[in-house]
Design a protein around this motif. Structure first.
Motif, PDB file in Angstrom:
ATOM      1  N   LYS A 124      41.507  24.482   4.875  1.00 35.37           N
ATOM      2  CA  LYS A 124      41.406  23.475   3.815  1.00 35.37           C
ATOM      3  C   LYS A 124      40.101  23.727   3.076  1.00 35.37           C
ATOM      4  O   LYS A 124      39.179  24.341   3.609  1.00 35.37           O
ATOM      5  CB  LYS A 124      41.366  22.060   4.422  1.00 35.37           C
ATOM      6  N   TRP A 125      40.009  23.216   1.851  1.00 40.16           N
ATOM      7  CA  TRP A 125      38.789  23.398   1.067  1.00 40.16           C
ATOM      8  C   TRP A 125      37.571  22.865   1.815  1.00 40.16           C
ATOM      9  O   TRP A 125      36.483  23.413   1.714  1.00 40.16           O
ATOM     10  CB  TRP A 125      38.912  22.727  -0.302  1.00 40.16           C
ATOM     11  N   GLU A 126      37.748  21.809   2.574  1.00 36.66           N
ATOM     12  CA  GLU A 126      36.615  21.212   3.293  1.00 36.66           C
ATOM     13  C   GLU A 126      36.067  22.122   4.392  1.00 36.66           C
ATOM     14  O   GLU A 126      34.978  21.891   4.910  1.00 36.66           O
ATOM     15  CB  GLU A 126      37.023  19.870   3.899  1.00 36.66           C
ATOM     16  N   ASP A 127      36.797  23.166   4.748  1.00 33.03           N
ATOM     17  CA  ASP A 127      36.342  24.125   5.765  1.00 33.03           C
ATOM     18  C   ASP A 127      35.345  25.137   5.202  1.00 33.03           C
ATOM     19  O   ASP A 127      34.716  25.874   5.948  1.00 33.03           O
ATOM     20  CB  ASP A 127      37.527  24.876   6.362  1.00 33.03           C
TER      21      ASP A 127
ATOM     22  N   THR B  42      29.569  24.386   0.854  1.00 36.94           N
ATOM     23  CA  THR B  42      29.363  24.247  -0.593  1.00 36.94           C
ATOM     24  C   THR B  42      28.752  25.496  -1.211  1.00 36.94           C
ATOM     25  O   THR B  42      28.987  25.776  -2.377  1.00 36.94           O
ATOM     26  CB  THR B  42      28.471  23.029  -0.914  1.00 36.94           C
ATOM     27  N   ASP B  43      27.992  26.263  -0.432  1.00 38.86           N
ATOM     28  CA  ASP B  43      27.422  27.500  -0.968  1.00 38.86           C
ATOM     29  C   ASP B  43      28.386  28.683  -0.800  1.00 38.86           C
ATOM     30  O   ASP B  43      28.064  29.811  -1.144  1.00 38.86           O
ATOM     31  CB  ASP B  43      26.073  27.819  -0.339  1.00 38.86           C
ATOM     32  N   MET B  44      29.567  28.410  -0.253  1.00 45.05           N
ATOM     33  CA  MET B  44      30.645  29.388  -0.075  1.00 45.05           C
ATOM     34  C   MET B  44      30.247  30.554   0.828  1.00 45.05           C
ATOM     35  O   MET B  44      30.738  31.657   0.676  1.00 45.05           O
ATOM     36  CB  MET B  44      31.144  29.897  -1.426  1.00 45.05           C
ATOM     37  N   LYS B  45      29.365  30.300   1.807  1.00 48.19           N
ATOM     38  CA  LYS B  45      28.944  31.367   2.715  1.00 48.19           C
ATOM     39  C   LYS B  45      29.387  31.131   4.152  1.00 48.19           C
ATOM     40  O   LYS B  45      29.233  32.006   4.983  1.00 48.19           O
ATOM     41  CB  LYS B  45      27.429  31.532   2.656  1.00 48.19           C
ATOM     42  N   LYS B  46      29.935  29.950   4.428  1.00 48.96           N
ATOM     43  CA  LYS B  46      30.392  29.645   5.780  1.00 48.96           C
ATOM     44  C   LYS B  46      31.798  29.076   5.720  1.00 48.96           C
ATOM     45  O   LYS B  46      32.109  28.225   4.897  1.00 48.96           O
ATOM     46  CB  LYS B  46      29.468  28.634   6.455  1.00 48.96           C
ATOM     47  N   LEU B  47      32.634  29.561   6.610  1.00 46.52           N
ATOM     48  CA  LEU B  47      34.018  29.114   6.685  1.00 46.52           C
ATOM     49  C   LEU B  47      34.303  28.720   8.127  1.00 46.52           C
ATOM     50  O   LEU B  47      34.089  29.517   9.036  1.00 46.52           O
ATOM     51  CB  LEU B  47      34.948  30.250   6.246  1.00 46.52           C
TER      52      LEU B  47
END
Length: 87
Positions: free
Chosen positions: A42-45, A48-53
């Protein structure tokens, strides 16, 4: 099971550019995530800096039950993927 070598993976991603599922293909080839883990994202995973999933759930098809959301298969699967992402 057959897997892509580096050259095949690069070629596949070249062909997949502009495909609606391109991001899914990139994640699959660069993280080693299982199909159910990819489909459970999900997007919440994504930080915000798009470096951790974070892998928090999986989706599996179980007979007559249909699609079921569950926890990842193993303790090792639960966690955070940290990558230097360049878009």
């Amino acid at each position: 099971m057959q897997v892509f070598n580096a050259e095949q993976a690069k070629h596949f991603l070249c062909i997949a550019q502009e495909d609606p599922l391109e991001a899914l293909y990139v994640l699959a080839l660069t993280t080693g995530m299982r199909q159910g883990e990819l489909l459970g994202l999900k997007w919440e995973d994504l930080s915000t800096d798009m470096k951790k999933l974070q892998v928090k759930r999986t989706i599996a098809r179980i007979g007559r039950l249909g699609f079921v959301i569950d926890e990842p298969k193993t303790v090792k699967s639960i966690g955070t993927l940290v990558r230097s992402v360049q878009w």
